[in-house]
Structures are given as C-alpha cells and as structure tokens.
Design a protein around this motif. Structure first.
Motif, PDB file in Angstrom:
ATOM      1  N   THR A  47      -1.254  10.876   3.474  1.00 15.76           N
ATOM      2  CA  THR A  47      -1.796   9.757   3.252  1.00 15.76           C
ATOM      3  C   THR A  47      -1.314   8.268   3.576  1.00 15.76           C
ATOM      4  O   THR A  47      -1.779   7.352   4.133  1.00 15.76           O
ATOM      5  CB  THR A  47      -2.192   9.337   1.745  1.00 15.76           C
ATOM      6  OG1 THR A  47      -3.079  10.676   1.419  1.00 15.76           O
ATOM      7  CG2 THR A  47      -2.854   8.523   1.267  1.00 15.76           C
ATOM      8  N   THR A  48      -0.027   8.465   3.391  1.00 18.64           N
ATOM      9  CA  THR A  48       0.930   7.292   3.918  1.00 18.64           C
ATOM     10  C   THR A  48       0.943   7.320   5.214  1.00 18.64           C
ATOM     11  O   THR A  48       1.227   5.966   5.988  1.00 18.64           O
ATOM     12  CB  THR A  48       2.504   7.860   3.480  1.00 18.64           C
ATOM     13  OG1 THR A  48       2.538   7.852   2.163  1.00 18.64           O
ATOM     14  CG2 THR A  48       3.496   6.641   3.903  1.00 18.64           C
ATOM     15  N   LEU A  49       0.806   8.285   6.216  1.00 21.43           N
ATOM     16  CA  LEU A  49       0.669   8.249   7.710  1.00 21.43           C
ATOM     17  C   LEU A  49      -0.513   7.882   8.284  1.00 21.43           C
ATOM     18  O   LEU A  49      -0.568   7.204   9.296  1.00 21.43           O
ATOM     19  CB  LEU A  49       0.987   9.687   8.319  1.00 21.43           C
ATOM     20  CG  LEU A  49       2.476  10.164   8.158  1.00 21.43           C
ATOM     21  CD1 LEU A  49       2.475  11.366   8.773  1.00 21.43           C
ATOM     22  CD2 LEU A  49       3.559   9.000   8.503  1.00 21.43           C
ATOM     23  N   SER A  70       0.845  -1.000   0.038  1.00 19.39           N
ATOM     24  CA  SER A  70       0.023  -0.100   0.118  1.00 19.39           C
ATOM     25  C   SER A  70       0.785   1.034   0.088  1.00 19.39           C
ATOM     26  O   SER A  70       1.910   1.388   0.938  1.00 19.39           O
ATOM     27  CB  SER A  70      -0.896   0.162   1.280  1.00 19.39           C
ATOM     28  OG  SER A  70      -1.637   1.166   1.299  1.00 19.39           O
ATOM     29  N   SER A  71       0.718   2.122  -0.924  1.00 16.34           N
ATOM     30  CA  SER A  71       1.458   3.229  -0.827  1.00 16.34           C
ATOM     31  C   SER A  71       0.658   4.485  -1.767  1.00 16.34           C
ATOM     32  O   SER A  71      -0.175   4.137  -2.419  1.00 16.34           O
ATOM     33  CB  SER A  71       2.815   3.158  -1.920  1.00 16.34           C
ATOM     34  OG  SER A  71       3.513   4.134  -2.190  1.00 16.34           O
ATOM     35  N   ALA A 110      -6.565  -4.599   9.171  1.00 21.64           N
ATOM     36  CA  ALA A 110      -5.154  -4.761   9.298  1.00 21.64           C
ATOM     37  C   ALA A 110      -4.693  -6.105   8.782  1.00 21.64           C
ATOM     38  O   ALA A 110      -3.653  -6.236   8.206  1.00 21.64           O
ATOM     39  CB  ALA A 110      -4.865  -5.092  10.850  1.00 21.64           C
ATOM     40  N   ASP A 111      -6.024  -6.777   8.465  1.00 23.32           N
ATOM     41  CA  ASP A 111      -5.751  -8.268   7.681  1.00 23.32           C
ATOM     42  C   ASP A 111      -6.123  -8.202   6.392  1.00 23.32           C
ATOM     43  O   ASP A 111      -6.145  -9.112   5.686  1.00 23.32           O
ATOM     44  CB  ASP A 111      -6.457  -9.327   8.589  1.00 23.32           C
ATOM     45  CG  ASP A 111      -8.092  -8.923   8.557  1.00 23.32           C
ATOM     46  OD1 ASP A 111      -8.558  -7.806   8.367  1.00 23.32           O
ATOM     47  OD2 ASP A 111      -8.831  -9.886   8.552  1.00 23.32           O
ATOM     48  N   GLU A 134      -3.300  -4.639  -2.598  1.00 28.33           N
ATOM     49  CA  GLU A 134      -3.071  -4.787  -4.047  1.00 28.33           C
ATOM     50  C   GLU A 134      -1.751  -4.519  -4.657  1.00 28.33           C
ATOM     51  O   GLU A 134      -0.991  -3.648  -3.971  1.00 28.33           O
ATOM     52  CB  GLU A 134      -4.327  -3.840  -4.414  1.00 28.33           C
ATOM     53  CG  GLU A 134      -5.702  -4.292  -4.195  1.00 28.33           C
ATOM     54  CD  GLU A 134      -6.667  -3.164  -4.757  1.00 28.33           C
ATOM     55  OE1 GLU A 134      -6.619  -2.649  -5.729  1.00 28.33           O
ATOM     56  OE2 GLU A 134      -7.775  -3.019  -4.229  1.00 28.33           O
ATOM     57  N   VAL A 135      -1.618  -4.951  -6.086  1.00 22.75           N
ATOM     58  CA  VAL A 135      -0.426  -4.549  -6.345  1.00 22.75           C
ATOM     59  C   VAL A 135      -0.488  -3.216  -6.920  1.00 22.75           C
ATOM     60  O   VAL A 135      -1.361  -2.831  -8.060  1.00 22.75           O
ATOM     61  CB  VAL A 135       0.034  -5.612  -7.638  1.00 22.75           C
ATOM     62  CG1 VAL A 135       1.321  -5.156  -8.473  1.00 22.75           C
ATOM     63  CG2 VAL A 135       0.101  -6.967  -6.975  1.00 22.75           C
ATOM     64  N   ASN A 136       0.114  -2.182  -6.475  1.00 19.44           N
ATOM     65  CA  ASN A 136      -0.084  -0.987  -6.733  1.00 19.44           C
ATOM     66  C   ASN A 136       1.024   0.103  -6.784  1.00 19.44           C
ATOM     67  O   ASN A 136       1.133   1.086  -6.975  1.00 19.44           O
ATOM     68  CB  ASN A 136      -1.345  -0.127  -6.062  1.00 19.44           C
ATOM     69  CG  ASN A 136      -1.021   0.264  -4.866  1.00 19.44           C
ATOM     70  OD1 ASN A 136      -0.058  -0.572  -4.143  1.00 19.44           O
ATOM     71  ND2 ASN A 136      -1.818   0.813  -3.954  1.00 19.44           N
ATOM     72  N   GLN A 137       2.082  -0.470  -6.292  1.00 23.59           N
ATOM     73  CA  GLN A 137       3.319   0.139  -6.238  1.00 23.59           C
ATOM     74  C   GLN A 137       4.324  -0.533  -7.398  1.00 23.59           C
ATOM     75  O   GLN A 137       4.549  -1.785  -7.204  1.00 23.59           O
ATOM     76  CB  GLN A 137       3.946   0.237  -4.748  1.00 23.59           C
ATOM     77  CG  GLN A 137       5.237   0.931  -4.569  1.00 23.59           C
ATOM     78  CD  GLN A 137       5.450   1.221  -3.160  1.00 23.59           C
ATOM     79  OE1 GLN A 137       5.129   0.006  -2.307  1.00 23.59           O
ATOM     80  NE2 GLN A 137       6.571   1.892  -2.739  1.00 23.59           N
TER      81      GLN A 137
END
Length: 145
Positions: free
Chosen positions: A104-106, A54-55, A112-113, A117-120
């Motif tokens: 957003t990153t913070l 997640s990013s 948590a579980d 997704e593949v997004n970075q």
C-alpha cells in the motif's frame, strides 16, 4: 483515531522524515497506550507528534517508547517483548498484513495535488520500530527467548 475531547498542543519542533526531509508537525498529544493483553499488559502515557501525511500505519513507535517499555524487539520475527508485573508481555505482527501495508505504501497516489489528511501519529523519535500489532499474548516471567 478517536482522541475524544483531547486537544493538540502546538509544537515548534520540526521532525525529519526517513529521507531527511523536514516534516511539518500539526501538534503533539499525550495519550495513554495499552501494550500487551491481560494479564501481561502495561499502560504508558506516550507523547505523539501528529503530522499530515499519507501512510498505511497509524503510529510509529520510537526509541523513547521502546526504552520506556524496557522492550526487546525483533523486526525479522515481527515481535516485541517487554516485562510486566505478571510476566512477559508480547506483541506479534502478522506477516501477511505487514506485506499488504508495504505494498500500500508503494502504490502510486490517485491525485498528486490532493490534500493529505491527518492520519499518521508519530512518537517523539521517528527512527524506531513500526509496530502495528495484530495479536497479543502473555508468557511466564521465566521465559528466556
């Protein structure tokens, strides 16, 4: 990120995150990337390592890409300049957007579980500059900034 009919190639090389933890690589892909805007632009084929994380960023450019561009970066000015056949290309970030990405990153995750997704997409060397460009421009080759 639309990759068309390109396929990820398997990768056995582990990556290590900014905190030193090992990051599983889903695969690698070579993609053409346009830096700058006409007429001061450069196309480069870049090898990206795709990870599941997640990013707020889509890509992180590493030292290998910055070196291939022969670019000069200024993180405090959110700017990157590089030579082209028609002058000095430049990419400039937006401070308000950078701040939003940081916040957003913070922010805490909803679940948590939940599966990520593949997004970075990461460049080969992850210790480089994060460059989400918001504007591009061109200046004469004589510029000495």
């Amino acid at each position: 990120m639309d990759v068309g009919d390109r396929r990820l190639e398997n990768s056995r090389t582990p990556l290590y995150g900014f905190t030193g933890n090992e990051v599983h690589v889903v695969g690698t892909i070579d993609m053409p990337v346009l830096f700058g805007s006409p007429p001061c632009k450069v196309w480069k084929m870049i090898k990206f390592h795709v990870i599941s994380a997640s990013s707020s960023f889509n890509a992180i450019l590493g030292r290998t890409t910055i070196t291939a561009l022969r670019a000069i970066t200024s993180i405090s000015h959110l700017k990157m300049k590089f030579p082209t056949d028609f002058g000095i290309g430049k990419m400039t970030g937006d401070q308000a957007i950078e701040r939003q990405c940081y916040l957003t990153t913070l922010s805490p995750r909803k679940k948590a579980d939940e599966e990520l997704e593949v997004n970075q997409v990461l460049d080969i060397d992850t210790r480089g500059l994060v460059v989400p460009p918001t504007s591009n421009s061109c200046s004469p080759i004589e510029e000495t900034e």
